[in-house]
Design an enzyme around this catalytic site. Sequence first.
Site, mmCIF file in Angstrom:
data_model
loop_
_atom_site.group_PDB
_atom_site.id
_atom_site.type_symbol
_atom_site.label_atom_id
_atom_site.label_comp_id
_atom_site.label_asym_id
_atom_site.label_seq_id
_atom_site.Cartn_x
_atom_site.Cartn_y
_atom_site.Cartn_z
ATOM 1 C CB VAL A 75 1.006 -0.397 2.805
ATOM 2 C CG1 VAL A 75 1.782 0.852 3.479
ATOM 3 C CG2 VAL A 75 1.859 -1.464 2.553
ATOM 4 N N GLY A 81 4.167 4.503 -0.545
ATOM 5 C CA GLY A 81 5.141 5.017 -1.200
ATOM 6 C C GLY A 81 6.618 5.220 -0.552
ATOM 7 C CD GLN A 82 6.697 6.230 4.407
ATOM 8 O OE1 GLN A 82 7.437 5.866 5.327
ATOM 9 N NE2 GLN A 82 5.540 6.853 4.612
ATOM 10 N N GLY A 83 8.031 2.083 0.284
ATOM 11 C CA GLY A 83 8.762 0.747 -0.005
ATOM 12 C C GLY A 83 8.127 -0.417 1.219
ATOM 13 N N GLY A 85 5.289 -2.012 1.047
ATOM 14 C CA GLY A 85 4.685 -3.092 0.324
ATOM 15 C C GLY A 85 5.810 -4.061 -0.321
ATOM 16 C CE LYS A 86 8.736 -1.190 -5.411
ATOM 17 N NZ LYS A 86 9.651 -0.169 -5.908
ATOM 18 C CE1 TYR A 115 1.142 -6.478 -5.573
ATOM 19 C CE2 TYR A 115 -0.824 -5.500 -6.584
ATOM 20 C CZ TYR A 115 -0.038 -5.944 -5.465
ATOM 21 O OH TYR A 115 -0.754 -6.119 -4.287
#
Length: 134
Positions: A75, A81-83, A85-86, A115
């Site tokens: 990313v 930090g904004q979600g 990757g999740k 992770y």
Amino acid sequence: MDIVYRINESCRADEAADVFRASGIRRPVGDLERIQRMLDHADEIVTARDGEKLIGLLRAITDYSYCCYISDIAVHRSYQGQGIGKALIHKLIHKLGNEEIKYTLTSAPGAVGFYEKFGFERSDKAFEIKRIKN
């Protein structure tokens, strides 16, 4: 900001290299032919775009029935930090399922906490043969 996620959208080597570079992930960004082969031979690619700009990329190899190796999650640093990757991981799991498939990855030292928070467990049973060419 309206992030759009797509599964198996075509992705150019130069834009993938830009995301790798901007994310801090170590990949052969100076070798666009190799990056293109990495993209072409992945079984699954999940992208995140802000407008036309590629800002996130997940690349995976899978047999679609027992295991899936997530080889890249990158990313762009300014979007971390904004979600995102999740969300990339969730999109992959939503497509493949998680009842029969085990997801595996290797982590850079700085990403271990990410992770673990996501639910990945550490494994002490992984082995590797180092590549000669980075």
